[in-house]
Design a protein around this motif. Structure first.
Motif, PDB file in Angstrom:
ATOM      1  N   VAL A 157       0.839  -1.206   0.000  1.00 28.89           N
ATOM      2  CA  VAL A 157       0.000   0.000   0.000  1.00 28.89           C
ATOM      3  C   VAL A 157       0.872   1.253   0.000  1.00 28.89           C
ATOM      4  CG1 VAL A 157      -1.660   1.322   1.355  1.00 28.89           C
ATOM      5  CG2 VAL A 157      -1.961  -1.139   1.075  1.00 28.89           C
ATOM      6  N   GLU A 158       1.971   1.239   0.781  1.00 29.79           N
ATOM      7  CA  GLU A 158       2.856   2.404   0.822  1.00 29.79           C
ATOM      8  C   GLU A 158       3.444   2.696  -0.554  1.00 29.79           C
ATOM      9  OE1 GLU A 158       5.831   2.065   3.803  1.00 29.79           O
ATOM     10  OE2 GLU A 158       4.428   2.135   5.477  1.00 29.79           O
ATOM     11  N   LYS A 159       3.869   1.663  -1.252  1.00 31.28           N
ATOM     12  CA  LYS A 159       4.433   1.865  -2.594  1.00 31.28           C
ATOM     13  C   LYS A 159       3.348   2.283  -3.579  1.00 31.28           C
ATOM     14  CE  LYS A 159       8.449  -1.172  -2.249  1.00 31.28           C
ATOM     15  NZ  LYS A 159       9.112  -2.393  -2.746  1.00 31.28           N
ATOM     16  N   GLU A 160       2.178   1.692  -3.441  1.00 34.73           N
ATOM     17  CA  GLU A 160       1.097   2.038  -4.362  1.00 34.73           C
ATOM     18  C   GLU A 160       0.641   3.481  -4.151  1.00 34.73           C
ATOM     19  OE1 GLU A 160      -1.539   1.465  -7.493  1.00 34.73           O
ATOM     20  OE2 GLU A 160       0.245   0.386  -6.847  1.00 34.73           O
ATOM     21  N   LEU A 161       0.722   3.968  -2.919  1.00 34.09           N
ATOM     22  CA  LEU A 161       0.404   5.374  -2.660  1.00 34.09           C
ATOM     23  C   LEU A 161       1.318   6.299  -3.458  1.00 34.09           C
ATOM     24  CD1 LEU A 161      -0.339   5.598   1.166  1.00 34.09           C
ATOM     25  CD2 LEU A 161      -1.704   6.619  -0.653  1.00 34.09           C
ATOM     26  N   CYS A 162       2.532   5.838  -3.701  1.00 35.04           N
ATOM     27  CA  CYS A 162       3.484   6.659  -4.455  1.00 35.04           C
ATOM     28  C   CYS A 162       3.403   6.407  -5.953  1.00 35.04           C
ATOM     29  CB  CYS A 162       4.908   6.382  -3.963  1.00 35.04           C
ATOM     30  SG  CYS A 162       5.160   6.748  -2.220  1.00 35.04           S
ATOM     31  N   ALA A 175      12.086   8.690  -2.906  1.00 29.11           N
ATOM     32  CA  ALA A 175      12.309   8.741  -4.353  1.00 29.11           C
ATOM     33  C   ALA A 175      12.207   7.359  -4.976  1.00 29.11           C
ATOM     34  CB  ALA A 175      13.688   9.354  -4.642  1.00 29.11           C
ATOM     35  N   VAL A 176      12.746   6.365  -4.292  1.00 30.32           N
ATOM     36  CA  VAL A 176      12.676   5.000  -4.817  1.00 30.32           C
ATOM     37  C   VAL A 176      11.225   4.528  -4.882  1.00 30.32           C
ATOM     38  CG1 VAL A 176      13.224   2.592  -4.248  1.00 30.32           C
ATOM     39  CG2 VAL A 176      15.001   4.326  -4.124  1.00 30.32           C
ATOM     40  N   LYS A 177      10.441   4.845  -3.861  1.00 31.07           N
ATOM     41  CA  LYS A 177       9.042   4.412  -3.861  1.00 31.07           C
ATOM     42  C   LYS A 177       8.241   5.081  -4.978  1.00 31.07           C
ATOM     43  CE  LYS A 177       7.988   5.304   0.451  1.00 31.07           C
ATOM     44  NZ  LYS A 177       7.175   5.386   1.677  1.00 31.07           N
ATOM     45  N   HIS A 178       8.614   6.296  -5.326  1.00 34.23           N
ATOM     46  CA  HIS A 178       7.870   7.006  -6.363  1.00 34.23           C
ATOM     47  C   HIS A 178       8.298   6.603  -7.766  1.00 34.23           C
ATOM     48  CE1 HIS A 178       6.408   9.687  -3.166  1.00 34.23           C
ATOM     49  NE2 HIS A 178       5.488  10.048  -4.026  1.00 34.23           N
ATOM     50  N   GLU A 179       9.416   5.934  -7.898  1.00 29.80           N
ATOM     51  CA  GLU A 179       9.880   5.522  -9.219  1.00 29.80           C
ATOM     52  C   GLU A 179       9.096   4.288  -9.667  1.00 29.80           C
ATOM     53  OE1 GLU A 179      10.858   5.230 -12.535  1.00 29.80           O
ATOM     54  OE2 GLU A 179      12.085   6.801 -11.635  1.00 29.80           O
ATOM     55  N   SER A 234      10.391  -6.166   1.312  1.00 28.87           N
ATOM     56  CA  SER A 234      11.075  -5.184   0.458  1.00 28.87           C
ATOM     57  C   SER A 234      10.668  -3.769   0.845  1.00 28.87           C
ATOM     58  CB  SER A 234      10.770  -5.435  -1.023  1.00 28.87           C
ATOM     59  OG  SER A 234      11.290  -6.667  -1.425  1.00 28.87           O
ATOM     60  N   ASN A 235      10.771  -3.482   2.113  1.00 34.68           N
ATOM     61  CA  ASN A 235      10.331  -2.173   2.602  1.00 34.68           C
ATOM     62  C   ASN A 235      11.209  -1.745   3.772  1.00 34.68           C
ATOM     63  OD1 ASN A 235       8.661   0.068   2.488  1.00 34.68           O
ATOM     64  ND2 ASN A 235       7.229  -0.738   3.982  1.00 34.68           N
ATOM     65  N   ILE A 236      11.269  -0.439   3.991  1.00 34.62           N
ATOM     66  CA  ILE A 236      12.000   0.108   5.138  1.00 34.62           C
ATOM     67  C   ILE A 236      10.991   0.551   6.193  1.00 34.62           C
ATOM     68  CG2 ILE A 236      13.502   1.960   5.949  1.00 34.62           C
ATOM     69  CD1 ILE A 236      14.842   2.041   3.304  1.00 34.62           C
ATOM     70  N   PRO A 237      11.078   0.007   7.403  1.00 38.21           N
ATOM     71  CA  PRO A 237      10.255   0.537   8.497  1.00 38.21           C
ATOM     72  C   PRO A 237      10.820   1.899   8.918  1.00 38.21           C
ATOM     73  CG  PRO A 237      11.690  -1.199   9.317  1.00 38.21           C
ATOM     74  CD  PRO A 237      11.916  -1.122   7.847  1.00 38.21           C
ATOM     75  N   ARG A 258      -6.920   2.255   3.536  1.00 39.10           N
ATOM     76  CA  ARG A 258      -6.440   0.879   3.657  1.00 39.10           C
ATOM     77  C   ARG A 258      -5.178   0.814   4.533  1.00 39.10           C
ATOM     78  NH1 ARG A 258      -7.122  -4.260   4.300  1.00 39.10           N
ATOM     79  NH2 ARG A 258      -5.684  -5.613   3.193  1.00 39.10           N
ATOM     80  N   TRP A 259      -4.268   1.762   4.352  1.00 42.25           N
ATOM     81  CA  TRP A 259      -3.037   1.805   5.140  1.00 42.25           C
ATOM     82  C   TRP A 259      -3.344   1.983   6.625  1.00 42.25           C
ATOM     83  CZ3 TRP A 259      -0.672   5.381   8.326  1.00 42.25           C
ATOM     84  CH2 TRP A 259       0.670   5.157   8.627  1.00 42.25           C
TER      85      TRP A 259
END
Length: 1684
Positions: free
Chosen positions: A743-748, A1179-1183, A909-912, A768-769
């Protein structure tokens, strides 16, 4: 005098000591010259001069003795120490030597004897004056620094004097005095005295019998007269310094002479502790307990002579004295109590850049530890560096030195220590965790490990169980060879037979060397055990006697190569069994067989061995028979055979005629026989039980370890199935955490948005998050997590460290067991099920989830912390309610202690981010702001040895065991020494170890490229130096990833620095690799440059760019070729020396590189690093584009293909649009009778055919494009299917659109046909009336004036309309129909809803009322937490949802109204379906609303729609009312009537009317439909085409324009209503473009040209066929034009 020397030379001493004040202070403290309190007081002084000045005062207060010791210390520290400042005795000796031999060595024995006599005379004078003697300082072991440790020593005893040589800590630093000469004390033990047993004495297992000559130290026997002279000279120095009492010359001579009268042979092996009396002054005697000397006393010497007795306390004191001596030599005294820690060893200092050369004994521990941490096979070497001075060489060449050229004296030999002494000393001075690391590294190097440490400062020896806990070994027994299985187990838990080798008496061959040959394959010799023929192996041992070493043999599953089919342990006792009976007793208990090496056996030894009668252990004798004693020995052995139940095979003879290879072969065969005879198997843990029964200490038996173990066992007792435990006990990091990450990546990235408005989609994702975080926060701590938090939060620091270590051991053991079981099950099911993919996939998933470590518990803590923080941020929880606020501080403490911290969760594949940033912030606070960091990362393909490389380079503890491949990324902190921080430019180095790229388990996933590229971009972006690790010379596997990283950096403005890249090629051992791969490196750089240019072109970079513009890389300097890790075939292969040396070279280069670059860079501290992590991760999440490609060329080729596809799609859409326009015109010109059921079916078939043809055309274009050979198309071959699927989706989309439009056109035309039919009937009637009026008027006599004519026409028109039965279309009450539809929709919702509908007002009243939120709309009863915490958030979400839904419905209604047709019931049904669909989504998202909300919402939406549809219906009726349409035709009829009456030529006027009333509207309608298409074509063919060639390019253009304008209002419009903003932006661009170019008229003229041509052709055809035009002819022409 020394006191006077210091007083007179004070200023010179201060100046000299100011050059190195700290080492001087450390040295005097380690030697006990100053006390610990004095040392600490001096340390607190910040001014170096003041510190030195006060040190000199304290030294002078200690009297003459202290001053002498101090000057001796300075002389050892400073090679060029001024002679006039030397202590008096040494000054005299030095002056004498200098006079006789300018080179600094003794030229003859005579000179040495004279020096000795002079020194003794000087010292005698001092001793005769008691007032000059000072009290001696007491060292840390409780004994005076200047005498042996026993208190009963008679000072004048010459043997005392000789023994005390070993206690001088300064002697190793004097190259000209070989300190470790084996002669020191040799005269104390002769073959002519014996020990007398003390009957009924105290039983002390550690009491030593007089020892035989130790075969491991043959150098102890080589003693010449010149050596004696050298020792005499040394002795003089010691006496002059006051270290030992003075004695007469005769006594010294006798002591030295005794050495030569011992009868020692060159073959006898004497260890230092065995060869000297451990209590100086008396001959050594021993009390032996019943277990050691069963039944009777034993004589120490075969001659039977007796010697005086010595108590056990004195023996123990002697061992303590020996330990003190060794620690002094090694400068480890300060670590005896304050233990050496692993962090002390890992600290990066200036020495990290140096090539270590051993010059003094104090270097030995650090040399051993540093080499061992680097897995260097030479770590055990203790040989000091040697060299020849230039002066010696020049004088020899000139012939200036008199005397013999050759002599037996070893020139320039330097004193050293036995490697095992160094090992024992280091282990005794290390804490338990460093001991673990030492033994773990030794195991990797295939060194024998210490099992029992000798009792040098403790009453009993110590078994090292805890120290071996970290060692895990893999092997393949022959029982698993066929199935190719293997076993992996912790070494201390592995049960296997143990075979022990011991020595009794003297042996002329080396036991350890024999064992090395037995355990080594023929082509791969290894020195498991130190032996006499190894470097420094011949040096007498001082404290290592009684050490039991253990080594193992593990098979590899190759019958032809393996020495033994199953694992076996081999133990080796150092020293004679008579002296170490307790260790021997232990070995007999734990071993399956004991091999006793001896050359002869006498009665006393027979008696000893006969005490073993009844033992279950098999005893074997390896006999190297001596001439003259063979008969006696064999006789005693035959007697023993009966007692020990031995047979012939248990005696192995080493004949002089046979070489050692035959003995080795025989011994291996014997060992195989032992292993095949069902031997007893025992693990190290089992041995610990036996050790405790025998009174041997176990290193694990202390309170801290047991307390920690109890906590761990409470946790691990619950773990049976790892996957199940993680699912049930670690719930927050399972599906919840993975879904959160998505969800965090999809938000971006908004990849799944489709046709949902952006803000609505974001709102859904945010809901959802938040819901997922709520679910996390509602999870309670499981019992395991409660205990884990208690372990890391409440235990003391030492207990916490032990707790985490125990956790690691237990979890690894459990995970290994689970993994082994699952692998076996997987193999079995592969064999049984064949291709049943489902079950195998389930097992595969279980295997992937079978890893369990401390990091999973820490990750769970991080998720609890993150969930709590999210609740606090959303004001659903107050700070006072927080439970986990202390967790970041605990994690920061762990990082400071060296534990790796998870940065990127590999499973999700995420950073807390909140957790990581808060932990780092706590770390910064604990470091008090001194947190400048250099970041070093490693990146590479999976299983290429990245973690091992970092562990070897920095001594870290990243997981490398089987089944524990790194997932994600872990960071570890390494401290930089204070004196190196300025040069290196940082306080710490942060090392990041990453997950392997191109992992097989991820390769099958669609986003595998995305995962790897994200990881690589993040870690390289964070690092200052990146080690790109590759297998072999081929860099292809990493080239693609680097290209994507570079491309990502170009797309991210956050990247503001150039990380350095170091390419490391592993498993390359060829010395020519660097030279031969020069072309490959150049080719790689060219490819990287090409990719960078391609990326720059895609990103619209104006300048030419190279790879080196993005990353710092020099192919020559930054490429490394490292040999393979193992030297040979595991599991018995040691670490390759070449690997260790190459890694060390790389490490030194990296530090040098950091140091050289530090002046040119600003180091980041932790707050800056936190911000860097946050911005880069964002930046990585938005790419959402570039990461999905393998490399930049693929991305470029894909982009080009996308542009071509956009062109093909537009051509297809345009063709379908034109067809639809033509079909609508055709439908509009058909009569109702022609619009039957077949009409739509014909259109449907035509649509299908058109779409099929269009799809085929696109597919053919795609095929042709791929066949064209355009650059790099082969790289996107796998995407061809994606584009084919897109074509199919496009066809379905167009089909739905065209059929809907056709059906709607037919429905509208049928509705209009009724009106047209009525109008035609009325017009026919009116035309008849007009013709009648025209005839009537012509028949009149008088011509009517225009007014009269108009009056008559008006009268006729009025009468005719009155006579016509005008039928208007019925006016419908649309709101009633919609209300009916609403009631029908809600009819099954219960009585409450029906009551609300009955009470509701007319729908038309809702148009003017805004929708207001009410409290009863929210149904919060399902929440478990108090309502007040969540009401505000839910209210806000519901309000946003309502606005979004109402806006969507308004857009739909507006589209229908704009069509200008009549209302249809399907419109209301479609609206209700839209509302119900969105409400269902909201309920699925856990947003519970009441029934009143649904009813009120539908009433308001349908109320607004009813008003709009009612007006739409009324407008349609008005426009199509028959009377109104007839009134519109009245001017036309009157004009025609007038012209005919007056017989005028009205062609021009009628033509003008025709143009205005018929042709112009038709042309305008045609222009509107066609001009838009032409505009698109023209725009796409212009220079602006690239901006609109694809969606990504268009969005890039729009966002770039927003950045250039920097208008906040535009940003708001863009965010709030993207579609409206884009439409307005395109319209502005179009107007601006055609205003500048003026080419719009050309497009309009081109559109008109086609229709004008058709009009002319039609007019000519009609003119040729028809008579002069009448009213009806003009009407016909107008209709024909309209159809055209």
């Amino acid at each position: 005098m020394a006191f006077e020397t210091i007083r007179q030379g004070r200023e010179r001493l201060i100046a000299l000591l100011l050059t190195t004040p700290d080492p001087v202070l450390d040295e005097v403290a380690s030697l006990g010259i100053v006390t610990e309190e004095e040392y600490e007081a001096l340390e607190k002084l910040s001014e170096p001069r003041e510190r030195i000045r006060r040190l000199l005062i304290k030294i002078q207060k200690k009297g003459e003795r202290g001053c002498e010791q101090f000057l001796e210390c300075l002389q050892s520290l400073f090679p060029d120490f001024p002679p006039d400042l030397q202590p008096p005795a040494r000054r005299y000796v030095t002056q004498t030597k200098d006079a006789e031999n300018p080179e600094g060595g003794t030229s003859s024995e005579k000179n040495g004897q004279e020096n000795l006599e002079a020194a003794v005379a000087t010292r005698k004078n001092e001793l005769e004056n008691p007032e000059s003697a000072e009290l001696h300082e007491v060292n840390d072991l409780g004994y005076p620094d200047d005498c042996p440790s026993s208190g009963d020593i008679d000072p004048p005893n010459p043997e005392d004097a000789m023994c005390s040589e070993k206690n001088d800590p300064e002697k190793p630093e004097e190259p000209e005095k070989p300190e470790a000469e084996p002669s020191s004390g040799k005269g104390l033990v002769t073959p002519n005295f014996a020990t007398s047993p003390m009957k009924n004495g105290p039983q002390n297992p550690e009491t030593a019998l007089p020892s035989k000559n130790d075969p491991e130290s043959p150098g102890g026997d080589r003693f010449s007269e010149k050596d004696a002279a050298a020792v005499s000279s040394e002795r003089a120095d010691f006496e002059g310094s006051g270290n030992i009492p003075s004695c007469g010359e005769e006594e010294k001579t006798a002591a030295i002479k005794g050495k030569f009268e011992d009868g020692a042979t060159p073959d006898s092996d004497v260890s230092m502790s065995e060869s000297r009396a451990e209590t100086p002054g008396v001959a050594m005697s021993v009390e032996r307990c019943g277990a050691e000397t069963p039944g009777h006393s034993a004589s120490a010497d075969r001659s039977g002579d007796e010697a005086p007795k010595t108590s056990p306390n004195k023996v123990h004191g002697g061992r303590r004295g020996a330990l003190k001596t060794v620690l002094s030599k090694l400068r480890l005294k300060k670590f005896r109590n304050g233990k050496l820690r692993l962090s002390d060893l890992l600290e990066i200092s200036l020495e990290s850049l140096k090539d270590w050369t051993l010059s003094i004994l104090g270097d030995l521990p650090w040399h051993f530890l540093r080499k061992l941490m680097a897995l260097n096979g030479t770590a055990r070497s203790t040989s000091l560096g040697q060299g020849t001075s230039d002066e010696d060489t020049s004088e020899d060449e000139e012939g200036g030195v008199s005397g013999d050229v050759f002599s037996l004296r070893e020139d320039d030999s330097r004193a050293s220590l036995h490697p095992l002494d160094v090992l024992c000393a280091v282990l005794l001075c290390s804490d338990s965790f460093l001991q673990q690391e030492i033994l773990s590294k030794m195991s990797m190097c295939q060194f024998a490990l210490p099992l029992l440490l000798p009792a040098v400062d403790t009453p009993k020896c110590t078994l090292l169980l805890w120290a071996m806990r970290d060692i895990v070994r893999k092997w393949r027994p022959h029982s698993l060879a066929q199935s190719r299985g293997f076993r992996e187990e912790s070494l201390v838990l592995t049960k296997m037979p143990t075979v022990s080798f011991v020595r009794m008496g003297s042996c002329s061959f080396s036991k350890s060397k024999l064992l090395n040959e037995v355990l080594s394959p023929s082509q791969q010799h290894q020195d498991f055990f130190i032996h006499r023929d190894m470097e420094s192996g011949n040096i007498p041992r001082e404290i290592a006697d009684g050490l039991v070493e253990i080594s193992w043999y593990f098979p590899a599953g190759r019958e032809n190569l393996d020495l033994f089919p199953e694992p076996v342990a081999v133990a080796n006792l150092r020293g004679d069994i008579e002296s170490h009976w307790l260790q021997f007793s232990f070995l007999t208990e734990v071993s399956s067989a004991v091999f006793i090496l001896t050359e002869s056996i006498n009665e006393r030894e027979y008696t000893l061995l006969s005490s073993l009668q009844g033992s279950a252990t098999k005893y074997y004798f390896i006999l190297n028979s001596q001439a003259g004693k063979a008969k006696e020995t064999l006789g005693l052995l035959n007697k023993l055979a009966l007692q020990l139940n031995m047979n012939k095979s248990q005696l192995l003879m080493k004949q002089k005629s046979n070489n050692s290879a035959e003995l080795v072969k025989k011994l291996r065969s014997t060992l195989r026989g032992v292993m095949s005879s069902s031997p007893k198997s025992a693990s190290i843990r089992d041995m610990a039980v036996t050790a405790r029964e025998l009174g041997i200490q176990v290193d694990e038996d202390d309170g801290e370890r047991w307390t920690a173990l109890e906590h761990v066992q409470e946790i691990t007792a619950e773990i049976q199935d790892v996957a199940k435990y993680k699912r049930e006990m670690l719930r927050l990091q399972g599906d919840l955490w993975r879904n959160l990450a998505k969800v965090e990546k999809e938000l971006c990235r908004m990849k799944g948005q489709r046709d949902v408005p952006p803000e609505d989609y974001r709102s859904q994702l945010r809901e959802r998050w938040l819901e997922l975080r709520r679910q996390q926060n509602q999870c309670d701590l499981t019992s395991g997590m409660v205990k884990f938090i208690s372990g890391i939060g409440q235990l003391s620091p030492a207990e916490k460290h032990h707790f985490l270590k125990w956790m690691k051991f237990h979890l690894d053991h459990i995970a290994r067991g689970n993994l082994s079981r699952l692998r076996a099950e997987y193999k079995e099911k592969c064999r049984a099920l064949g291709d049943d993919a489902k079950q195998l996939a389930e097992l595969d998933e279980l295997i992937s989830a079978s890893s369990l470590g401390v990091e999973h518990f820490m990750r769970e803590l991080g998720q609890f912390y993150e969930a709590e923080c999210s609740m606090v941020k959303d004001r659903n929880m107050g700070n006072i309610q927080r439970q986990f606020i202390c967790l970041p501080g605990i994690a920061a403490d762990l990082m400071l202690e060296g534990f790796p911290m998870e940065l990127i969760d590999g499973d999700a594949s995420n950073i807390p981010l909140q957790w990581v940033t808060d932990v780092l912030a706590e770390l910064h606070a604990k470091l008090r702001g001194r947190s400048r960091m250099l970041v070093l990362t490693v990146l590479g393909v999976q299983s290429t040895g990245k973690s091992t490389l970092l562990n070897t380079m920095f001594g870290l503890q990243f997981a490398v065991s089987s089944g524990r491949c790194t997932r994600g990324a872990f960071m570890s902190l390494i401290k930089v020494a204070e004196n190196f921080r300025q040069e290196l430019g940082c306080d710490f180095i942060l090392v990041i170890d990453t997950e392997g790229l191109k992992a097989p388990e991820l390769a099958k996933l669609e986003d595998s490229y995305e995962h790897d590229n994200e990881l690589a971009t993040l870690v390289i972006g964070l690092s200052d130096i990146t080690i790109v690790n590759m297998a072999m010379e081929n860099a292809t596997e990493m080239k693609d990833v680097l290209q994507i990283v570079v491309h990502a950096f170009l797309r991210m403005e956050e990247i503001g620095h150039k990380p350095n890249c170091q390419f490391v090629h592993q498993n390359v051992s060829d010395v020519s690799a660097h030279e031969q791969n020069m072309r490959d490196r150049k080719h790689l750089l060219e490819q990287l440059d090409e990719m960078t240019k391609a990326a720059a072109r895609m990103e619209k970079q104006s300048r030419e760019m190279k790879f080196s513009d993005i990353m710092d890389y020099d192919p020559e300097k930054h490429s490394w070729y490292i040999p393979g890790l193992w030297h040979g075939v595991p599991p018995m292969a040691p670490v390759n020396m070449g690997y260790s040396e190459s890694v060390c070279e790389l490490k030194k280069y990296l530090f040098e590189f950091m140091r050289n670059r530090s002046p040119h860079r600003v180091p980041k501290d932790i707050p800056q690093f936190i911000e860097w992590v946050r911005s880069l991760w964002n930046a990585v999440k938005h790419e959402n584009f570039i990461f999905s490609f393998r490399n930049s060329l693929v991305a470029e080729a894909y982009t080009q293909l996308s542009v071509m596809y956009a062109e093909w799609e537009w051509d297809f859409r345009k063709e379908m649009h034109l067809w639809m326009s033509k079909a609508e015109t055709t439908i509009q010109n058909q009569s109702p009778d022609d619009l039957g059921p077949d009409t739509f079916e014909k259109l449907r078939l035509e649509v299908h055919q058109m779409l099929h043809n269009g799809e085929q055309k696109m597919q053919q274009s795609l095929q042709s494009y791929f066949e064209s050979g355009t650059g790099n198309l082969h790289l996107v071959e796998k995407y061809r299917e994606d584009f084919l699927r897109s074509m199919t989706f496009l066809r379905h989309e167009l089909e739905s659109y065209l059929l809907c439009k056709s059906e709607e056109a037919i429905r509208i035309q049928k509705g209009r046909s009724k009106i047209d039919h009525l109008q035609a009937r009325y017009m026919k009637t009116i035309e008849g009336k007009v013709d009648g009026l025209l005839r009537d008027c012509r028949e009149r006599d008088k011509e009517l004036t225009p007014k009269e004519l108009q009056r008559e026409f008006a009268k006729m028109w009025k009468e005719t309309l009155a006579e016509l039965p005008l039928e208007s279309l019925p006016l419908r009450q649309i709101h009633k129909d919609i209300r009916y539809q609403l009631c029908k929709d809600l009819e099954n919702r219960g009585s409450l809803v029906k009551q609300m509908l009955h009470k509701a007002q007319s729908l038309l009243t809702y148009q003017s009322k805004p929708f207001c939120m009410k409290k009863e709309y929210l149904d919060l009863a399902w929440y478990k937490v108090p309502v007040e915490f969540i009401t505000q958030q839910c209210w806000r979400e519901l309000e946003e949802f309502t606005k979004s839904l109402m806006e969507e419905c308004r857009r739909y209604v507006g589209q229908k109204v704009h069509s200008q047709g009549d209302y249809d019931q399907t419109y209301c049904r479609e609206l209700l379906w839209m509302i119900n669909e969105r409400l269902q989504e909201k309920i699925a998202g856990k947003m519970c609303t009441s029934a009143s909300f649904e009813v009120d919402l539908k009433l308001h939406i349908l109320g607004e729609a009813a008003s709009a549809f009612q007006k739409m219906h009324e407008d349609f009726l008005k426009k199509n009312d028959p009377q109104r349409r007839l009134e519109e035709l009245r001017p036309q009829y009157f004009s025609t009537f007038t012209d005919v009456y007056y017989e005028k030529d009205a062609c021009q006027k009628r033509a003008f009317d025709f143009i205005n009333q018929c042709l112009t509207p038709a042309l305008w309608e045609y222009m509107k439909k066609r001009l838009g298409i032409e505009l698109v074509d023209d725009f796409l063919s212009s220079g602006e085409s690239i901006k609109y060639s694809s969606q990504s390019f268009f969005q890039f253009t729009v966002q770039k324009k927003l950045l250039e304008e920097m208008d906040f209002d535009n940003y708001v419009k863009y965010v709030r209503n993207y579609e409206e903003f884009v439409k307005a932006w395109i319209q502005t661009c179009l107007i601006s473009h055609y205003r500048e170019t003026g080419s719009l008229w050309e497009l309009e003229r081109a559109v008109l040209a086609t229709i004008m041509k058709k009009s002319r052709m039609l007019w000519r055809a009609l003119s040729a066929k028809m008579p002069p035009p009448s009213l009806s002819s003009w009407s016909n022409f107008a209709k024909r034009c309209a159809k055209s």
